[in-house]
Design a protein around this motif. Structure first.
Motif, mmCIF file in Angstrom:
data_model
loop_
_atom_site.group_PDB
_atom_site.id
_atom_site.type_symbol
_atom_site.label_atom_id
_atom_site.label_comp_id
_atom_site.label_asym_id
_atom_site.label_seq_id
_atom_site.Cartn_x
_atom_site.Cartn_y
_atom_site.Cartn_z
ATOM 1 N N ASP A 127 25.316 37.915 -36.506
ATOM 2 C CA ASP A 127 25.318 36.588 -37.113
ATOM 3 C C ASP A 127 24.003 35.902 -36.775
ATOM 4 O O ASP A 127 23.390 36.185 -35.746
ATOM 5 N N LEU A 128 23.581 35.002 -37.653
ATOM 6 C CA LEU A 128 22.344 34.247 -37.440
ATOM 7 C C LEU A 128 22.640 32.757 -37.504
ATOM 8 O O LEU A 128 23.376 32.308 -38.378
ATOM 9 N N PHE A 129 22.055 32.007 -36.571
ATOM 10 C CA PHE A 129 22.063 30.556 -36.666
ATOM 11 C C PHE A 129 20.876 30.168 -37.536
ATOM 12 O O PHE A 129 19.754 30.605 -37.284
ATOM 13 N N ILE A 130 21.101 29.329 -38.523
ATOM 14 C CA ILE A 130 20.003 28.746 -39.275
ATOM 15 C C ILE A 130 19.819 27.358 -38.686
ATOM 16 O O ILE A 130 20.719 26.518 -38.752
ATOM 17 N N VAL A 131 18.680 27.164 -38.058
ATOM 18 C CA VAL A 131 18.420 25.952 -37.281
ATOM 19 C C VAL A 131 17.352 25.118 -37.974
ATOM 20 O O VAL A 131 16.263 25.620 -38.272
ATOM 21 N N GLU A 132 17.686 23.857 -38.231
ATOM 22 C CA GLU A 132 16.716 22.935 -38.808
ATOM 23 C C GLU A 132 15.952 22.265 -37.673
ATOM 24 O O GLU A 132 16.545 21.675 -36.781
ATOM 25 N N ARG A 133 14.644 22.407 -37.716
ATOM 26 C CA ARG A 133 13.788 21.833 -36.686
ATOM 27 C C ARG A 133 13.535 20.358 -36.984
ATOM 28 O O ARG A 133 13.757 19.903 -38.115
ATOM 29 N N PRO A 134 13.079 19.602 -36.000
ATOM 30 C CA PRO A 134 12.816 18.171 -36.217
ATOM 31 C C PRO A 134 11.846 17.901 -37.369
ATOM 32 O O PRO A 134 11.949 16.878 -38.033
ATOM 33 N N ASP A 135 10.920 18.832 -37.639
ATOM 34 C CA ASP A 135 9.951 18.625 -38.727
ATOM 35 C C ASP A 135 10.499 19.028 -40.095
ATOM 36 O O ASP A 135 9.800 18.978 -41.095
ATOM 37 N N GLY A 136 11.776 19.485 -40.136
ATOM 38 C CA GLY A 136 12.400 19.867 -41.399
ATOM 39 C C GLY A 136 12.318 21.348 -41.719
ATOM 40 O O GLY A 136 12.981 21.826 -42.636
ATOM 41 N N SER A 137 11.498 22.096 -40.989
ATOM 42 C CA SER A 137 11.412 23.540 -41.212
ATOM 43 C C SER A 137 12.654 24.215 -40.610
ATOM 44 O O SER A 137 13.416 23.591 -39.872
ATOM 45 N N GLU A 138 12.852 25.471 -40.955
ATOM 46 C CA GLU A 138 14.002 26.212 -40.439
ATOM 47 C C GLU A 138 13.540 27.396 -39.609
ATOM 48 O O GLU A 138 12.478 27.969 -39.859
ATOM 49 N N LEU A 140 15.402 31.023 -37.797
ATOM 50 C CA LEU A 140 16.598 31.854 -37.705
ATOM 51 C C LEU A 140 16.733 32.370 -36.278
ATOM 52 O O LEU A 140 15.803 32.972 -35.742
ATOM 53 N N ILE A 141 17.908 32.148 -35.681
ATOM 54 C CA ILE A 141 18.157 32.572 -34.307
ATOM 55 C C ILE A 141 19.302 33.585 -34.317
ATOM 56 O O ILE A 141 20.429 33.227 -34.684
ATOM 57 N N PRO A 142 19.056 34.845 -33.939
ATOM 58 C CA PRO A 142 20.153 35.811 -33.869
ATOM 59 C C PRO A 142 21.187 35.369 -32.833
ATOM 60 O O PRO A 142 20.828 35.017 -31.708
ATOM 61 N N PHE A 143 22.450 35.372 -33.219
ATOM 62 C CA PHE A 143 23.528 34.958 -32.318
ATOM 63 C C PHE A 143 23.954 36.183 -31.511
ATOM 64 O O PHE A 143 24.982 36.787 -31.759
ATOM 65 N N VAL A 144 23.098 36.538 -30.544
ATOM 66 C CA VAL A 144 23.356 37.667 -29.649
ATOM 67 C C VAL A 144 23.219 37.166 -28.216
ATOM 68 O O VAL A 144 22.474 36.218 -27.946
ATOM 69 N N GLU A 145 23.932 37.795 -27.318
ATOM 70 C CA GLU A 145 24.009 37.349 -25.925
ATOM 71 C C GLU A 145 22.644 37.276 -25.248
ATOM 72 O O GLU A 145 22.402 36.405 -24.422
ATOM 73 N N GLU A 146 21.724 38.181 -25.601
ATOM 74 C CA GLU A 146 20.409 38.207 -24.968
ATOM 75 C C GLU A 146 19.584 36.972 -25.318
ATOM 76 O O GLU A 146 18.684 36.590 -24.574
ATOM 77 N N ILE A 147 19.861 36.354 -26.475
ATOM 78 C CA ILE A 147 19.080 35.196 -26.913
ATOM 79 C C ILE A 147 19.867 33.903 -26.731
ATOM 80 O O ILE A 147 19.354 32.940 -26.178
ATOM 81 N N VAL A 148 21.112 33.868 -27.194
ATOM 82 C CA VAL A 148 21.951 32.671 -27.036
ATOM 83 C C VAL A 148 22.693 32.834 -25.714
ATOM 84 O O VAL A 148 23.677 33.547 -25.617
ATOM 85 N N THR A 149 22.169 32.184 -24.693
ATOM 86 C CA THR A 149 22.693 32.402 -23.342
ATOM 87 C C THR A 149 23.932 31.576 -23.036
ATOM 88 O O THR A 149 24.721 31.945 -22.165
ATOM 89 N N GLU A 150 24.101 30.448 -23.748
ATOM 90 C CA GLU A 150 25.264 29.599 -23.469
ATOM 91 C C GLU A 150 25.586 28.723 -24.667
ATOM 92 O O GLU A 150 24.688 28.216 -25.338
ATOM 93 N N ILE A 151 26.876 28.569 -24.923
ATOM 94 C CA ILE A 151 27.361 27.588 -25.887
ATOM 95 C C ILE A 151 28.114 26.550 -25.070
ATOM 96 O O ILE A 151 29.093 26.868 -24.405
ATOM 97 N N ASP A 152 27.636 25.323 -25.093
ATOM 98 C CA ASP A 152 28.250 24.234 -24.328
ATOM 99 C C ASP A 152 28.859 23.252 -25.324
ATOM 100 O O ASP A 152 28.179 22.358 -25.837
ATOM 101 N N LEU A 166 9.752 34.092 -31.560
ATOM 102 C CA LEU A 166 10.957 33.791 -32.336
ATOM 103 C C LEU A 166 10.928 32.358 -32.864
ATOM 104 O O LEU A 166 11.214 32.122 -34.028
ATOM 105 N N ILE A 167 10.566 31.411 -32.035
ATOM 106 C CA ILE A 167 10.574 30.015 -32.476
ATOM 107 C C ILE A 167 9.189 29.399 -32.540
ATOM 108 O O ILE A 167 9.046 28.243 -32.901
ATOM 109 N N ASP A 168 8.172 30.170 -32.182
ATOM 110 C CA ASP A 168 6.810 29.651 -32.274
ATOM 111 C C ASP A 168 5.895 30.765 -32.740
ATOM 112 O O ASP A 168 6.312 31.883 -32.957
ATOM 113 N N ASP A 169 4.642 30.455 -32.916
ATOM 114 C CA ASP A 169 3.679 31.437 -33.411
ATOM 115 C C ASP A 169 2.917 32.129 -32.291
ATOM 116 O O ASP A 169 1.928 32.799 -32.537
ATOM 117 N N ARG A 170 3.379 31.956 -31.057
ATOM 118 C CA ARG A 170 2.646 32.517 -29.927
ATOM 119 C C ARG A 170 3.228 33.864 -29.489
ATOM 120 O O ARG A 170 3.550 34.058 -28.333
#
Length: 195
Positions: A127-138, A140-152, A166-170
């Motif tokens: 599954d993928l989270f489609i995340v809207e950033r503050p600047d309006g861009s999107e 994609l974050i894979p919903f896997v344990e290695e990346i999504v460490t916690e759901i609070d 993944l979330i930046d160009d670096r």
């Protein structure tokens, strides 16, 4: 509250069975015989499951009133929707319904705000989270344990530990050419001449 639990695929055989792409972690609960499901498009439903079985790793369903291949094929790409109590939680504590994850704030483990979950895409592999950033861009974050460490859910946030890029160009790119480049420009390029 309504949750999409499956999508109808191809007809199977000539007696009205269809393959389904399961979109629930509880198919035995949501897709059992006797279950009445709403549909999208609504004009094809509601559908009542008559029988279900697994064949070659795929779930096959037959619906009441669907008796031949033509009727089964007419249901292709229909979404099956179950009515679920909003207070109901998945059996496993590490599982979540889509409605629980929608609009969660996404932050990195070091507290950097990434954005807000606006959609969840269910792909065959993950599954993928489609995340809207503050600047309006999107992003994609894979919903896997290695990346999504916690759901609070109390704090209404998803905490991620993204790999580089993944979330930046670096992105960290290692190249053998970078290692060989010692900064010596002799024999390279063109001569600079002055007048």
């Amino acid at each position: 509250m309504q949750l999409v639990v499956a999508r109808i695929g191809r007809a199977h055989g000539i007696k009205g069975e269809v393959t389904v792409e399961v979109r629930t972690d509880e198919p035995e609960l949501r897709l059992g015989p006797g279950a009445v499901l709403a549909t999208d498009p609504a004009s094809t439903g509601p559908l009542t499951i008559e029988t279900g079985r697994v064949h070659s790793g795929r779930l096959l369903l037959r619906f009441e009133g669907v008796r031949d291949r033509t009727a089964a094929e007419a249901l292709r790409n229909t979404l099956l929707i179950a009515e679920v109590d909003p207070e109901e939680l998945p059996e496993d504590e590490d599982e979540y319904y889509d409605h629980q994850l929608m609009d969660l704030d996404v932050v990195t483990t070091d507290g950097v705000e990434v954005g807000r979950i606006t959609e969840i895409s269910h792909l065959p592999s993950q599954d993928l989270f489609i995340v809207e950033r503050p600047d309006g861009s999107e992003v994609l974050i894979p919903f896997v344990e290695e990346i999504v460490t916690e759901i609070d859910l109390e704090e209404q946030r998803a905490i991620i530990d993204p790999p580089p890029g993944l979330i930046d160009d670096r992105a960290e790119i290692a190249s053998s050419r970078d290692a060989d480049d010692s900064g010596d420009d002799s024999g390279k390029g063109s001569e600079a001449g002055g007048v």
